[in-house]
Design a protein around this motif. Structure first.
Motif, mmCIF file in Angstrom:
data_model
loop_
_atom_site.group_PDB
_atom_site.id
_atom_site.type_symbol
_atom_site.label_atom_id
_atom_site.label_comp_id
_atom_site.label_asym_id
_atom_site.label_seq_id
_atom_site.Cartn_x
_atom_site.Cartn_y
_atom_site.Cartn_z
ATOM 1 N N GLU A 144 0.811 -1.228 0.000
ATOM 2 C CA GLU A 144 0.000 0.000 0.000
ATOM 3 C C GLU A 144 0.841 1.273 0.000
ATOM 4 O O GLU A 144 0.368 2.340 -0.387
ATOM 5 C CB GLU A 144 -0.944 0.006 1.215
ATOM 6 N N THR A 163 -9.670 -2.682 5.393
ATOM 7 C CA THR A 163 -9.178 -1.744 6.408
ATOM 8 C C THR A 163 -7.830 -1.128 6.026
ATOM 9 O O THR A 163 -7.633 0.081 6.178
ATOM 10 C CB THR A 163 -9.031 -2.465 7.774
ATOM 11 N N THR A 164 -6.920 -1.948 5.534
ATOM 12 C CA THR A 164 -5.581 -1.431 5.193
ATOM 13 C C THR A 164 -5.696 -0.338 4.137
ATOM 14 O O THR A 164 -5.045 0.713 4.244
ATOM 15 C CB THR A 164 -4.655 -2.564 4.700
HETATM 16 C C1 PRP Z 1 -2.370 -8.455 3.330
HETATM 17 C C2 PRP Z 1 -2.517 -7.643 2.063
HETATM 18 C C3 PRP Z 1 -3.054 -6.330 2.566
HETATM 19 C C4 PRP Z 1 -3.901 -6.739 3.765
HETATM 20 C C5 PRP Z 1 -5.351 -6.742 3.368
HETATM 21 O O1 PRP Z 1 -1.180 -8.093 3.921
HETATM 22 O O2 PRP Z 1 -1.266 -7.523 1.400
HETATM 23 O O3 PRP Z 1 -2.008 -5.475 2.978
HETATM 24 O O4 PRP Z 1 -3.507 -8.071 4.122
HETATM 25 O O5 PRP Z 1 -6.200 -7.023 4.449
HETATM 26 P P1 PRP Z 1 -7.408 -6.065 4.849
HETATM 27 O O6 PRP Z 1 -8.193 -5.762 3.602
HETATM 28 O O7 PRP Z 1 -8.215 -6.893 5.817
HETATM 29 O O8 PRP Z 1 -6.859 -4.818 5.475
HETATM 30 P P2 PRP Z 1 -0.407 -8.977 4.981
HETATM 31 O O9 PRP Z 1 -1.065 -8.859 6.308
HETATM 32 O O10 PRP Z 1 -0.279 -10.354 4.456
HETATM 33 O O11 PRP Z 1 0.990 -8.236 5.075
HETATM 34 P P3 PRP Z 1 2.056 -7.734 3.996
HETATM 35 O O12 PRP Z 1 2.081 -6.257 4.140
HETATM 36 O O13 PRP Z 1 3.312 -8.386 4.410
HETATM 37 O O14 PRP Z 1 1.613 -8.123 2.615
#
Ligand code: PRP
Length: 211
Positions: A144, A163-164
């Motif tokens: 992101e 959420t992210t």
């Molecule tokens: C995953 C993906 C997003 C997040 C999405 O990351 O890459 O960043 O989850 O989830 P959400 O829609 O519920 O917010 P991850 O936790 O695997 O970490 P990363 O940053 O190492 O890819």
């Protein structure tokens, strides 16, 4: 000598949920619940051995036969196309593969689109079907950040709750593949340990059918 069934589980919340399904299928391994840093757990009586594996590595263990079966996301299967059998959609770990970007981003089709992602093959395949010229920027995490800092125009990544994206002022532009956890098997194990693998698959199918 006991012929164990070797199971690769994805480390983390999804893996714990999936282990509970294996437990309900009659393949419990109580020692796995002990809170320690061990990675291998076995129950000799049930002839089952579990490993906690980094989620993106499960398919490698299964493809090479270090594990007979495993559970991994459809994202990994699409990205790496491992030579394994996909036996069952476990209907858990449900999320989507999506294109996301800044709210005010407008795509100019005359320019090469800069796409940051962990999923290089999925992104290339998606844009090649659209006939869109792209420049792929491969990242390993925190994808992101890329559009926020101007490293890319958009990202191709997994969206679960959203959420992210929301917390980083980004939005989904398009969701294009539904993702969920899959039960996979090594091709030779499927032949030689067929009975036990079929038994587990059947029980897991019954459990997912009620979801
Ligand atoms: C995953 C993906 C997003 C997040 C999405 O990351 O890459 O960043 O989850 O989830 P959400 O829609 O519920 O917010 P991850 O936790 O695997 O970490 P990363 O940053 O190492 O890819």
């Amino acid at each position: 000598m006991t012929k164990f069934l070797n199971v690769a589980l994805p480390k983390g919340r999804l893996g714990e949920k999936v282990y509970a399904m294996f437990e309900r299928a009659g393949f419990e391994c109580p020692s796995i619940k002990e809170n320690n840093r061990k990675l291998v757990f076995e129950n000799t009586e049930k002839a089952v051995r579990y490993f906690w594996v980094k989620p993106s590595d499960v398919a490698i263990y299964v493809e090479r036969g270090a594990a007979d079966v495993g559970v991994c996301g459809k994202d990994i299967l699409l990205e790496y196309q491992p030579d394994v059998y996909e036996l069952l959609d476990l209907k858990t770990g449900v999320c989507s593969m999506a294109v996301a970007g800044k709210k005010d981003f407008v795509d100019d089709r005359n320019k090469t689109l800069k796409v940051a992602t962990k999923f290089t093959n999925i992104a290339k395949n998606y844009y090649s079907k659209l006939g869109r010229d792209i420049d792929i920027i491969h990242l390993n995490g925190s994808i992101e950040l890329a559009p926020i800092l101007g490293l890319s125009d958009v990202i191709v990544d997994i969206v679960e709750t959203g959420t992210t994206l929301k917390e980083n002022n980004l939005e989904v532009k398009e969701k294009f593949v539904p993702i969920s956890a899959r039960l996979i098997a090594n091709k030779s194990s499927f032949k030689f340990k067929n009975q036990v693998i079929e038994k587990i698959t059947k029980s897991l199918r019954e459990q997912t059918d009620v979801l």
